[in-house]
Design an enzyme around this catalytic site. Structure first.
Site, PDB file in Angstrom:
ATOM      1  CB  THR A 179      12.198  77.765   3.838  1.00 16.18           C
ATOM      2  OG1 THR A 179      12.563  78.685   2.835  1.00 16.18           O
ATOM      3  CG2 THR A 179      12.597  78.275   5.198  1.00 16.18           C
ATOM      4  NE  ARG A 207      15.204  86.780  -1.859  1.00 17.49           N
ATOM      5  CZ  ARG A 207      14.635  85.793  -1.182  1.00 17.49           C
ATOM      6  NH1 ARG A 207      15.366  84.822  -0.681  1.00 17.49           N
ATOM      7  NH2 ARG A 207      13.337  85.769  -0.981  1.00 17.49           N
ATOM      8  N   GLY A 209      16.137  86.790   2.138  1.00 10.11           N
ATOM      9  CA  GLY A 209      14.697  86.618   2.305  1.00 10.11           C
ATOM     10  C   GLY A 209      14.265  86.866   3.742  1.00 10.11           C
ATOM     11  CG  ASP A 210      10.740  84.806   4.933  1.00  9.60           C
ATOM     12  OD1 ASP A 210      11.378  84.341   3.980  1.00  9.60           O
ATOM     13  OD2 ASP A 210       9.885  84.159   5.560  1.00  9.60           O
ATOM     14  CB  THR A 230       7.995  77.947   4.435  1.00  8.62           C
ATOM     15  OG1 THR A 230       8.285  77.588   3.079  1.00  8.62           O
ATOM     16  CG2 THR A 230       6.659  77.334   4.827  1.00  8.62           C
ATOM     17  N   GLY A 231       7.857  80.516   2.366  1.00 12.44           N
ATOM     18  CA  GLY A 231       7.132  81.107   1.242  1.00 12.44           C
ATOM     19  C   GLY A 231       7.981  82.183   0.591  1.00 12.44           C
ATOM     20  N   GLY A 233       9.780  85.139   0.404  1.00  7.78           N
ATOM     21  CA  GLY A 233      10.282  85.924   1.525  1.00  7.78           C
ATOM     22  C   GLY A 233       9.976  87.408   1.473  1.00  7.78           C
TER      23      GLY A 233
HETATM   24  N1  GLY Z   1      11.284  82.109   2.571  1.00  8.14           N
HETATM   25  C1  GLY Z   1      12.600  81.927   2.149  1.00  8.14           C
HETATM   26  C2  GLY Z   1      13.113  82.996   1.291  1.00  8.14           C
HETATM   27  O1  GLY Z   1      12.350  83.763   0.716  1.00  8.14           O
HETATM   28  O2  GLY Z   1      14.309  83.096   1.149  1.00  8.14           O
END
Ligand code: GLY
Length: 313
Positions: A179, A207, A209-210, A230-231, A233
């Site tokens: 990310t 799906r 993410g965050d 970042t990580g 999510g």
């Molecule tokens: N941090 C990005 C995701 O999990 O999509």
């Protein structure tokens, strides 16, 4: 004039010294430097934090090195579905998109949601229709094709597994992209945050993410801070990580550095969350904590600090 600053990231994960060729490392550093210096010069010339984070993220999205825009990972269907969000701290304005395909710069579409719609978050077909209504042209699949990303997908294709491309994989040496994000404090003391991602390799079932979830992977509030995460999510969503940094400052009186460290090293780790974040406050202070081996990152401030780094050093 308010002190001003910018921080950027290109993902956190299994980044170990010696894993990359010197040429490749140099490419990462150069791309981070391009985004950082373009953003810092824009701040110096009086541009708003919103313009600056949008510009820096756009530069990172245009690079195949990072998992966002051009470098996005493959989904289970062999496509690319991207998520992005932007937020400004002055009035808590925000825009986000999820599950968009063919869009060269998802961060610009997220900004258009913020500035040209009555909404905050558009996803999938609706987000694509919104883009079309604004005259966005779509890139062919070939624009997003990258051999390394394709090979990452081949490892997982047909299984129920998925992974962030910067997390530990079956020891593909290249398990380390991610990310992208930028946060800035401008000359007027306004904050903004922007984040963009291709998500997880082999992701399925819509799906998300965050990254595009306001408060989870991206947040800005002039009362506290601007944050881009970042990580993995799922953990950042469950921990409402970006907003949690802001809450710890607002309700508990922690400094930016203390709040950011508490979230990354304690609260996320307590639920098994790996990754990192970048954050700025209205005094131009910057924090870049991560609990992984490394994080592609950079910061520059009007007080003369300048860093570009990859590993945990
Ligand atoms: N941090 C990005 C995701 O999990 O999509």
């Amino acid at each position: 004039m308010n002190p001003f600053s910018i921080a950027i990231h290109g993902g956190a994960g299994t980044l170990l010294k010696g894993q990359m060729t010197p040429e490749k490392e140099e490419n990462y550093r150069k791309t981070l430097e391009n985004a950082l210096s373009a953003g810092f010069e824009a701040l110096n010339s009086g541009k708003s934090a919103t313009d600056v984070v949008s510009l820096a993220v756009q530069i990172l999205e245009d690079s195949p090195l990072f998992n966002a825009g051009k470098g996005s990972v493959f989904t289970a269907e062999g496509t690319h579905e991207m998520d992005a969000a932007i937020m400004e701290g002055k009035d808590l304005q925000a825009g986000a998109v999820s599950l968009v395909s063919g869009i060269k710069n998802p961060i610009l579409l997220a900004r258009d949601v913020m500035e040209k719609s009555e909404h905050v978050f558009l996803a999938g077909t609706g987000a694509m229709n919104f883009a079309k209504s604004l005259g966005y042209t779509l890139e062919e699949a070939a624009y997003f094709y990258d051999e390394l990303r394709y090979q990452q997908w081949q490892e997982l294709k047909g299984t129920t597994h998925f992974q962030l491309d910067h997390s530990k994989s079956k020891e593909t040496k290249e398990s380390k992209f991610g990310t992208v994000g930028a946060v800035a404090c401008d000359k007027y003391g306004n904050l903004a945050a922007a984040t963009s991602t291709g998500g997880m390799t082999n992701k399925n079932w819509g799906r998300i993410g965050d990254t595009s979830i306001i408060g989870a992977g991206n947040y800005a509030n002039n009362a506290t801070c601007a944050v881009s995460c970042t990580g993995s999510g799922e953990f950042f969503i469950r921990g409402v990580a970006a907003y949690d940094v802001s809450c710890l400052m607002e309700y508990k009186g922690l400094s930016l550095a203390e709040a950011a460290a508490e979230v990354v090293h304690k609260r996320l780790m307590n639920i098994g969350g790996d990754g990192g974040l970048i954050a700025v406050d209205t005094q131009g202070n910057v924090a870049l904590p991560f609990n992984t081996e490394g994080m592609y990152r950079g910061l520059r401030t009007s007080t003369g600090k300048s860093i570009i780094a990859i590993y945990g050093d």
